[in-house]
Design an enzyme around this catalytic site. Structure first.
Site, PDB file in Angstrom:
ATOM      1  N   ASN A  21       0.842  -1.203   0.000  1.00  0.00           N
ATOM      2  CA  ASN A  21       0.000   0.000   0.000  1.00  0.00           C
ATOM      3  C   ASN A  21       0.874   1.250   0.000  1.00  0.00           C
ATOM      4  O   ASN A  21       1.945   1.284   0.614  1.00  0.00           O
ATOM      5  CB  ASN A  21      -1.011  -0.005   1.144  1.00  0.00           C
ATOM      6  CG  ASN A  21      -0.411  -0.173   2.524  1.00  0.00           C
ATOM      7  OD1 ASN A  21       0.617  -0.807   2.693  1.00  0.00           O
ATOM      8  ND2 ASN A  21      -1.060   0.397   3.511  1.00  0.00           N
ATOM      9  N   ILE A  22       0.404   2.240  -0.736  1.00  0.00           N
ATOM     10  CA  ILE A  22       1.136   3.505  -0.884  1.00  0.00           C
ATOM     11  C   ILE A  22       0.140   4.628  -0.576  1.00  0.00           C
ATOM     12  O   ILE A  22      -0.825   4.819  -1.323  1.00  0.00           O
ATOM     13  CB  ILE A  22       1.699   3.669  -2.311  1.00  0.00           C
ATOM     14  CG1 ILE A  22       2.591   2.485  -2.689  1.00  0.00           C
ATOM     15  CG2 ILE A  22       2.477   4.982  -2.434  1.00  0.00           C
ATOM     16  CD1 ILE A  22       3.006   2.452  -4.162  1.00  0.00           C
ATOM     17  N   GLU A  23       0.378   5.320   0.525  1.00  0.00           N
ATOM     18  CA  GLU A  23      -0.573   6.353   0.952  1.00  0.00           C
ATOM     19  C   GLU A  23      -0.125   7.736   0.494  1.00  0.00           C
ATOM     20  O   GLU A  23       0.987   7.930   0.000  1.00  0.00           O
ATOM     21  CB  GLU A  23      -0.732   6.284   2.468  1.00  0.00           C
ATOM     22  CG  GLU A  23      -1.314   4.931   2.888  1.00  0.00           C
ATOM     23  CD  GLU A  23      -1.572   4.806   4.374  1.00  0.00           C
ATOM     24  OE1 GLU A  23      -1.121   5.674   5.156  1.00  0.00           O
ATOM     25  OE2 GLU A  23      -2.246   3.818   4.754  1.00  0.00           O
ATOM     26  N   CYS A  55      -4.180   0.595  -2.522  1.00  0.00           N
ATOM     27  CA  CYS A  55      -3.971  -0.650  -1.773  1.00  0.00           C
ATOM     28  C   CYS A  55      -2.882  -1.506  -2.423  1.00  0.00           C
ATOM     29  O   CYS A  55      -2.628  -1.423  -3.631  1.00  0.00           O
ATOM     30  CB  CYS A  55      -5.252  -1.463  -1.743  1.00  0.00           C
ATOM     31  SG  CYS A  55      -6.587  -0.732  -0.800  1.00  0.00           S
ATOM     32  N   GLU A 108      -2.935  -4.625  -3.183  1.00  0.00           N
ATOM     33  CA  GLU A 108      -3.426  -5.540  -4.216  1.00  0.00           C
ATOM     34  C   GLU A 108      -3.468  -4.849  -5.573  1.00  0.00           C
ATOM     35  O   GLU A 108      -3.079  -5.417  -6.598  1.00  0.00           O
ATOM     36  CB  GLU A 108      -4.842  -6.029  -3.878  1.00  0.00           C
ATOM     37  CG  GLU A 108      -4.938  -6.824  -2.589  1.00  0.00           C
ATOM     38  CD  GLU A 108      -5.235  -5.979  -1.365  1.00  0.00           C
ATOM     39  OE1 GLU A 108      -4.704  -4.847  -1.257  1.00  0.00           O
ATOM     40  OE2 GLU A 108      -5.989  -6.446  -0.509  1.00  0.00           O
ATOM     41  N   CYS A 132     -10.130  -5.099   0.511  1.00  0.00           N
ATOM     42  CA  CYS A 132     -11.249  -4.148   0.544  1.00  0.00           C
ATOM     43  C   CYS A 132     -12.157  -4.385  -0.668  1.00  0.00           C
ATOM     44  O   CYS A 132     -11.793  -5.085  -1.631  1.00  0.00           O
ATOM     45  CB  CYS A 132     -10.739  -2.710   0.586  1.00  0.00           C
ATOM     46  SG  CYS A 132     -10.221  -2.067  -1.015  1.00  0.00           S
ATOM     47  N   CYS A 190     -10.718  -3.470  -4.110  1.00  0.00           N
ATOM     48  CA  CYS A 190      -9.744  -4.458  -4.616  1.00  0.00           C
ATOM     49  C   CYS A 190     -10.446  -5.721  -5.099  1.00  0.00           C
ATOM     50  O   CYS A 190     -10.043  -6.322  -6.098  1.00  0.00           O
ATOM     51  CB  CYS A 190      -8.706  -4.780  -3.549  1.00  0.00           C
ATOM     52  SG  CYS A 190      -7.539  -3.424  -3.292  1.00  0.00           S
TER      53      CYS A 190
HETATM   54  N1  THU Z   1      -5.198  -1.622   2.540  1.00  0.00           N
HETATM   55  C1  THU Z   1      -4.647  -2.396   1.554  1.00  0.00           C
HETATM   56  O1  THU Z   1      -3.565  -2.097   1.043  1.00  0.00           O
HETATM   57  N2  THU Z   1      -5.319  -3.483   1.149  1.00  0.00           N
HETATM   58  C2  THU Z   1      -6.510  -3.886   1.673  1.00  0.00           C
HETATM   59  O2  THU Z   1      -7.107  -4.808   1.155  1.00  0.00           O
HETATM   60  C3  THU Z   1      -7.037  -3.248   2.866  1.00  0.00           C
HETATM   61  C4  THU Z   1      -6.464  -1.911   3.166  1.00  0.00           C
HETATM   62  C5  THU Z   1      -4.478  -0.431   2.982  1.00  0.00           C
HETATM   63  C6  THU Z   1      -5.140   0.866   2.592  1.00  0.00           C
HETATM   64  C7  THU Z   1      -4.559   1.805   3.626  1.00  0.00           C
HETATM   65  O3  THU Z   1      -3.296   2.266   3.148  1.00  0.00           O
HETATM   66  C8  THU Z   1      -4.327   0.921   4.841  1.00  0.00           C
HETATM   67  O4  THU Z   1      -4.366  -0.413   4.382  1.00  0.00           O
HETATM   68  C9  THU Z   1      -5.367   1.098   5.930  1.00  0.00           C
HETATM   69  O5  THU Z   1      -6.642   0.975   5.425  1.00  0.00           O
END
Ligand code: THU
Length: 139
Positions: A45-47, A56, A58, A94, A97
């Protein structure tokens, strides 16, 4: 991948987690996507400070794979937990995804491994996590 591919895919997801950029949530996720050609594409994940551009793990893995010409996939392993801690429970994908998987993957054949450790994982097919999903075949 040959025998033991599930364990190797979970291991790749756990390793990919270490690259997570998650300064806002503090929740690090890794994914490892296995293409039918046998290549593994990883993602984390890259925010973003602006929040909505965040992506996310995935979908990073899918973007890497599709941009390399892959269109067919066998399985994805996912692992997530607080940054700096090892996963203690499953990290289900999520809804966005799950929908992204529906674009390229067969609901009855695509495997989703929710990894806690490389050997402790639960396995689902896409249809179980996205029942009655809307995909390219519905158009
Ligand atoms: N996140 C994912 O990368 N994949 C998921 O399936 C669930 C959530 C990440 C998004 C965000 O950066 C962090 O987890 C918290 O929600």
């Amino acid at each position: 991948m040959e025998k033991g591919w599930e364990i190797r895919l979970c291991q790749a997801a756990l390793e990919a987690r270490e690259k997570s950029y998650c300064p806002y949530s503090g929740f690090a996720v890794g994914a490892a996507l296995l293409s039918k050609s046998g290549t593994v594409y990883t993602g984390c994940n890259i925010e973003s400070a602006a929040y909505s551009p965040s992506i996310c793990a995935e979908r990073v893995a899918f973007a890497k794979a599709v941009s390399q010409g892959e269109r067919e996939f066998t399985a994805i392993a996912i692992a997530g937990a607080k940054q700096g801690e090892m996963p203690a429970q499953q990290c289900p994908p999520c809804g966005v995804c799950r929908q992204a998987m529906m674009e390229f993957c067969s609901p009855k054949e695509f495997h989703i491994l929710l990894a806690v450790t490389e050997t402790q994982y639960c396995e689902y097919i896409l249809e179980e996590l996205l029942p009655q999903g809307f995909g390219p075949k519905n158009l």
